[in-house]
Structure formats: structure tokens, C-alpha cells
Enzyme design. Structure first.
Site, PDB file in Angstrom:
ATOM      1  N   VAL A  22      28.476 -37.082  24.984  1.00 39.74           N
ATOM      2  CA  VAL A  22      29.448 -35.990  25.043  1.00 39.74           C
ATOM      3  C   VAL A  22      30.795 -36.543  24.612  1.00 39.74           C
ATOM      4  O   VAL A  22      31.051 -37.746  24.692  1.00 39.74           O
ATOM      5  CB  VAL A  22      29.550 -35.371  26.457  1.00 39.74           C
ATOM      6  N   SER A  23      31.679 -35.655  24.164  1.00 47.02           N
ATOM      7  CA  SER A  23      32.916 -36.087  23.521  1.00 47.02           C
ATOM      8  C   SER A  23      34.000 -36.519  24.502  1.00 47.02           C
ATOM      9  O   SER A  23      34.773 -37.416  24.222  1.00 47.02           O
ATOM     10  CB  SER A  23      33.460 -34.974  22.628  1.00 47.02           C
ATOM     11  N   THR A  24      34.088 -35.881  25.653  1.00 48.25           N
ATOM     12  CA  THR A  24      35.164 -36.210  26.599  1.00 48.25           C
ATOM     13  C   THR A  24      34.590 -36.421  27.981  1.00 48.25           C
ATOM     14  O   THR A  24      33.480 -35.985  28.297  1.00 48.25           O
ATOM     15  CB  THR A  24      36.212 -35.079  26.660  1.00 48.25           C
ATOM     16  N   GLN A  27      33.210 -33.504  30.163  1.00 44.18           N
ATOM     17  CA  GLN A  27      31.965 -32.831  29.822  1.00 44.18           C
ATOM     18  C   GLN A  27      30.813 -33.498  30.564  1.00 44.18           C
ATOM     19  O   GLN A  27      30.923 -34.629  31.026  1.00 44.18           O
ATOM     20  CB  GLN A  27      31.712 -32.894  28.314  1.00 44.18           C
ATOM     21  N   GLY A  49      32.121 -40.399  24.356  1.00 47.83           N
ATOM     22  CA  GLY A  49      32.839 -40.904  23.192  1.00 47.83           C
ATOM     23  C   GLY A  49      33.018 -39.832  22.148  1.00 47.83           C
ATOM     24  O   GLY A  49      32.182 -38.930  22.008  1.00 47.83           O
TER      25      GLY A  49
END
Length: 305
Positions: A22-24, A27, A49
Site C-alpha cells: 500500500v502507498s501510505t 492504508q 511504500g
């Protein structure tokens, strides 16, 4: 006439390894985890990441631990790769090692003919993407020159300290990102050989496997990963001191560790190609000489039987 009986020999099950990203940090992986479990993944790795970042230590670890016959599974292609070219590079490396790749929501499964066809289409898309980027870059430079602007960084042309510092910092970040992105192709072998074997032998083994390292560049790369806590400090320890005549024993041991499936004759051929002189004289290495060196390496604890 008696009927011929056939015996069905059970085939070993493939190990399916899941990777979720997941990006952040705010999340959650729950949705991806559920899909990967439903797909039959034996083990699932999770990472936080940005999709644009090369710094993915968990992914590097996963790729380094996969072995022939394994299947790397993701929910979507964008969970694995930053771009089409990055995706193709990862899959190409997996294929060379006998590892398959599958994306649950995309028609990509490298163990099937249809999946390989989809991969070839992606390769064509990546080539088009690179060509369009190069074309736009050239057009932008030409337009800037027509307006009287010089290409490049004005701060660097004027030697401004803040511009030089910013460029240096960006280069260091890019260097680290590239190391992390490529680590799965060389760091596992370094971990296997260091510190029992010298840097010279490690470089020779890696380069025999298609890399292009020098001792200085490899040591710098490992130092940087250790500094970032992405590799173990033990890799930088001194190699055991041995007599000069033990050089060949360590080299043969390193070759055998790098590829355990090599026969004595294969190792002898590699020594000939490296230009190493046979211990018993003559022009070519003999399997018996290789066997003696392997026995000696076993006694020293460099390799296991």
C-alpha cells in the site's frame, strides 16, 4: 491380455508467495491479504511504500528468497512494479531463476501460454513508452533552444553551492534506489559467500553469472546497504587469513556454492576460462584436481556436503 497399470506419481506442489503493498501508512493491506489467501498463497509479505519509489526492502527480500518452482502472486500489477519496464525486468529475472509470476486481476500468469503472450504485449508497450519519452525530450530541448534557453541546470552552470549540493543528494538517492532495486539479483550470493570468501572471489563468481562488478564497486554497494540497515554487518568482516596456495581452493569452493549443480568437469572448464593454471601442471584442469580442492574446502568448512 493383462491391462497395463499406470502409476500416477504425485508432483510436488508449487509454493505460492504473496506480496501486498500500500502507498501510505494509513492504508491497510486487508483487502489484498484476503485475495492473496483466497488464491492459495502459503506466505504473504506486506510493505508500505510509494508506487514511484525504488526503495522497497520487503520486495527485495521476497525476490531474493524465491527459488525455482515458486510462484510470486500479487493482486494487481501496480502493487509490484513502478512502470512497465520495471515489471518486465522483475519478471525476466524471475523467469531466469525458474520462478513464475501471477497477477490475480490481470491476465498475467507466466506459467501459461496466454500469460506469456500478455507479457510480450507489455514488452511492446514498454518499448513504445521509451520511444515516446525520448521523442518528447528531444522536442522539448529543441523548443527551448529556439526560445534562446540553454538546456541543463542553470545553478550548475553558475556553480551555485546549493545547486551542487542538491544534485549530489539526488545522485546519492538514485544510487541507493538502484542498489535496492537490483539487490535481489546479487545480494543473496554475497550473503552466501561472505565473509568466508574474499571479495575477489565473490566478484568472479557474480561476474560468471552475468554481472559486471569490480571489487571496489561491490564493496561500496555492500557498505551502503549495511549503512542503511538493509544488509548485515558480518558481510564486511575480514576473510579468514589463509596461505596463498589456498586461493584455488577458495575459488573452487565459491564456484561450487554459486551453482551446486555443476559437475567436476564443468568447474574445471570454468577454471580454464578464467585462466587459472592447473595445480598439477599441464594445459587443462582435470576433474580429479577439482575434486581434491573441493575435499580440502570441505575439511576447512567452506562448503557442506
Amino acid at each position: 491380455m493383462a491391462k497395463r497399470q499406470t502409476v500416477n506419481v504425485p508432483q510436488p506442489l508449487k509454493r505460492q508467495i504473496g506480496y501486498a503493498r500500500v502507498s501510505t501508512d494509513d492504508q491497510v493491506h486487508d483487502a489484498q491479504i484476503d485475495e492473496l489467501r483466497a488464491a492459495g498463497c502459503d506466505r504473504i509479505y506486506q510493505e508500505h511504500g510509494s508506487g514511484a519509489s525504488r526503495a522497497r526492502p520487503v520486495l527485495a527480500k521476497v525476490l531474493g528468497e524465491l527459488t525455482a518452482g515458486d510462484v510470486l502472486v500479487v493482486v494487481r500489477l501496480d502493487r509490484l512494479a513502478r512502470s512497465v519496464s520495471h515489471l518486465l525486468a522483475v519478471i525476466e529475472d524471475l523467469e531466469e531463476r525458474g520462478v513464475h509470476f501471477r497477477s490475480i486481476r490481470d491476465p498475467i500468469d507466466t506459467s501459461t501460454a496466454q500469460g506469456m503472450f500478455s507479457l510480450q504485449v507489455l514488452g511492446a508497450v514498454a518499448q513504445l513508452e521509451r520511444a515516446l519519452i525520448a521523442e518528447r525530450t528531444k522536442a522539448g530541448i529543441k523548443a527551448a533552444k529556439a526560445r534562446g534557453k540553454l538546456p541543463g541546470n542553470p545553478g550548475l552552470r553558475e556553480r551555485r553551492p546549493e545547486a551542487i549540493k542538491a544534485v549530489s543528494k539526488a545522485r546519492e538517492k538514485r544510487y541507493l534506489d538502484e542498489l535496492i532495486a537490483s539487490a535481489q539479483t546479487w545480494l543473496p550470493m554475497v550473503r552466501q559467500l561472505r565473509p568466508q570468501h574474499s571479495w575477489d572471489n565473490v566478484v568472479r563468481v557474480l561476474n560468471r553469472r552475468g554481472h559486471d562488478w569490480t571489487v571496489e564497486r561491490l564493496r561500496r554497494a555492500v557498505h551502503r546497504l549495511v549503512r542503511e540497515k538493509l544488509a548485515e554487518k558480518d558481510l564486511l568482516a575480514r576473510s579468514p587469513r589463509r596461505a596463498p596456495e589456498d586461493h584455488l581452493m577458495k575459488l573452487v569452493a565459491a564456484i561450487a556454492i554459486a551453482d551446486p549443480d555443476l559437475s567436476l568437469r564443468d568447474i574445471a572448464a570454468q577454471l580454464d576460462q578464467m585462466g587459472e593454471r592447473p595445480v598439477r601442471g599441464g594445459k587443462k584442469w582435470q576433474p580429479s584436481s577439482v575434486r581434491d580442492l573441493l575435499d580440502e574446502a570441505h575439511r576447512f568448512g567452506l562448503i557442506r556436503r
